[in-house]
Design an enzyme around this catalytic site. Structure first.
Site, PDB file in Angstrom:
ATOM      1  N   TYR A 118       8.462  -1.006  -6.648  1.00 50.09           N
ATOM      2  CA  TYR A 118       7.387  -1.954  -6.143  1.00 50.09           C
ATOM      3  C   TYR A 118       6.476  -1.660  -5.299  1.00 50.09           C
ATOM      4  O   TYR A 118       5.414  -1.775  -4.998  1.00 50.09           O
ATOM      5  CB  TYR A 118       8.170  -3.452  -6.029  1.00 50.09           C
ATOM      6  CG  TYR A 118       8.406  -4.301  -7.083  1.00 50.09           C
ATOM      7  CD1 TYR A 118       8.785  -4.285  -8.336  1.00 50.09           C
ATOM      8  CD2 TYR A 118       7.278  -5.544  -7.065  1.00 50.09           C
ATOM      9  CE1 TYR A 118       9.089  -5.024  -9.364  1.00 50.09           C
ATOM     10  CE2 TYR A 118       7.370  -6.465  -7.988  1.00 50.09           C
ATOM     11  CZ  TYR A 118       8.284  -6.130  -9.499  1.00 50.09           C
ATOM     12  OH  TYR A 118       8.046  -6.986 -10.324  1.00 50.09           O
TER      13      TYR A 118
ATOM     14  N   GLU B 195      -1.980   0.338  -6.712  1.00 49.28           N
ATOM     15  CA  GLU B 195      -2.822  -0.978  -6.717  1.00 49.28           C
ATOM     16  C   GLU B 195      -3.767  -0.976  -5.556  1.00 49.28           C
ATOM     17  O   GLU B 195      -5.006  -1.126  -5.574  1.00 49.28           O
ATOM     18  CB  GLU B 195      -2.069  -2.306  -6.712  1.00 49.28           C
ATOM     19  CG  GLU B 195      -1.222  -2.356  -8.160  1.00 49.28           C
ATOM     20  CD  GLU B 195      -0.660  -3.618  -8.143  1.00 49.28           C
ATOM     21  OE1 GLU B 195      -0.983  -4.833  -7.539  1.00 49.28           O
ATOM     22  OE2 GLU B 195       0.450  -3.947  -8.954  1.00 49.28           O
TER      23      GLU B 195
END
EC number: 4.2.1.134
Length: 362
Positions: free
Chosen positions: A286, A293
């Site tokens: 994550y 991102e």
């Protein structure tokens, strides 16, 4: 049994269906407990009233019992449970009227017949009440349909992300670093499909098909789709960036554990290695996915600023224009806040599924 043999202190109690024997021996070794011809024979080494020795005894029961006693050894004693063949209350334990000297009632567990009947009655009432409560709960006529839908949904998503992961891995081994720069053109269609289908996760949570909280699902699905459709889908300059490879790769690896875990859960199956991977793999993946991102957003800001794409000019005397690149900078901050919310949720889930179980105090 020889007269010179040592006998331990034995305490007994009963219920309508069971007999309980507590043998006062500590550090028991090599216990031999058997029932034949309705006689229980015991022999074991342990520490009793006469020190560390071999102790033995035998008891001929008043009425027939099952020939398979259940023994449980603790550090301080040995417990024996014997099943009666018929549910009844015995006036004594042994066939002989005179009680053996080594045998005494277990007052910690002792109940007279009326108390035992009351206990049995309470258990029966509790069982009946439980059945009544279960019968009052309305049965869901669509239960199997819902389960089938969730199994198929998770299976399709697992197959989709597996295709992405395998395709990217094979291309990486064959083409090396060159595969970084055309990832979007070869993988985007499948990623579009999987991420569009992921919108169903929000709907599933909204209508109560799954017990997952709504906010983490919204953050993940809309966050990914914003990057995929708005940032990458609208800027050709971003589609050939190496960051796209890492972004898609991290997304797909995470889902390789998540979707099969949910699919097996729908079928009532728990595979512990998969459960561990589901609630552990997010710890490195994550943050890496969030970093990819963020890099994607940072690289796109100058392009949006230069092209003015999605910027909004307002008709007013000051000629103010709302730059989309500025909104992306604000979104970059929101991205890390969203990651924090999901990290917190996943950490709680990990503690719930993999944390140490709390022991109930007796």
């Amino acid at each position: 049994m020889a007269d010179c043999s040592l006998r331990p202190h034995v305490h007994w109690a009963q219920r309508h269906r069971e007999l309980y024997l507590r043998v006062e021996l500590s550090d028991v070794k090599n216990p031999d407990v058997s029932i034949a011809d309705n006689v229980l024979r015991f022999r074991a080494q342990g520490h009793g009233a006469k020190g560390d020795n071999i102790y033995e005894f035998q008891i001929e029961f008043l009425e027939p019992v099952e020939p398979k006693p259940v023994c449980r050894v603790t550090q301080r004693q040995l417990n024996i449970t014997v099943q009666k063949k018929e549910s009844s209350w015995w006036e004594r334990l042994t066939k002989q009227e005179k009680r053996p000297l080594f045998l005494a009632p277990d007052f910690d567990r002792w109940l007279d017949e009326s108390d035992a009947e009351m206990e049995l009655k309470e258990k029966e009432e509790e069982k009946i009440n439980k059945m009544k409560i279960e019968s009052r709960v309305p049965k869901d006529p669509f239960k199997h349909l819902k389960k089938g839908y969730l199994i198929m949904y998770n299976l399709v998503q697992f197959l989709g992300f597996s295709w992405i992961f395998v395709n990217m891995t094979v291309r990486l081994f064959i083409l090396g670093k060159d595969s970084f720069y055309d990832t979007f053109h070869t993988i985007a269609d499948m990623m579009y499909f999987c991420q569009t289908l992921a919108l169903m996760e929000i709907l599933n949570s909204l209508i109560g098909l799954v017990r997952s909280p709504l906010i983490p699902a919204v953050i993940q699905v809309f966050g990914r789709n914003f990057i995929l459709f708005v940032v990458l889908g609208s800027l050709e300059e971003m589609q050939s960036k190496a960051v796209v490879f890492f972004l898609f790769y991290f997304w797909s690896i995470i889902e390789l554990f998540r979707y099969p875990y949910y699919m097996l859960s729908c079928m009532g199956i728990e595979w512990k290695p998969l459960t561990w991977l589901r609630y552990t793999s997010w710890i490195p993946l994550y943050p890496l996915g969030g970093l990819a991102e963020a890099v994607c957003l940072i690289q796109s800001i100058p392009i949006f600023s230069e092209t003015g794409k999605f910027s909004l000019g307002l008709p007013n005397p000051l000629n103010v224009t709302i730059q989309f690149s500025f909104l992306l900078q604000m979104y970059l901050i929101a991205l890390f806040l969203g990651l924090f919310v999901n990290f917190r949720y996943l950490y709680k889930q990990r503690k719930q599924h993999l944390g140490p179980k709390k022991r109930k105090m007796k």
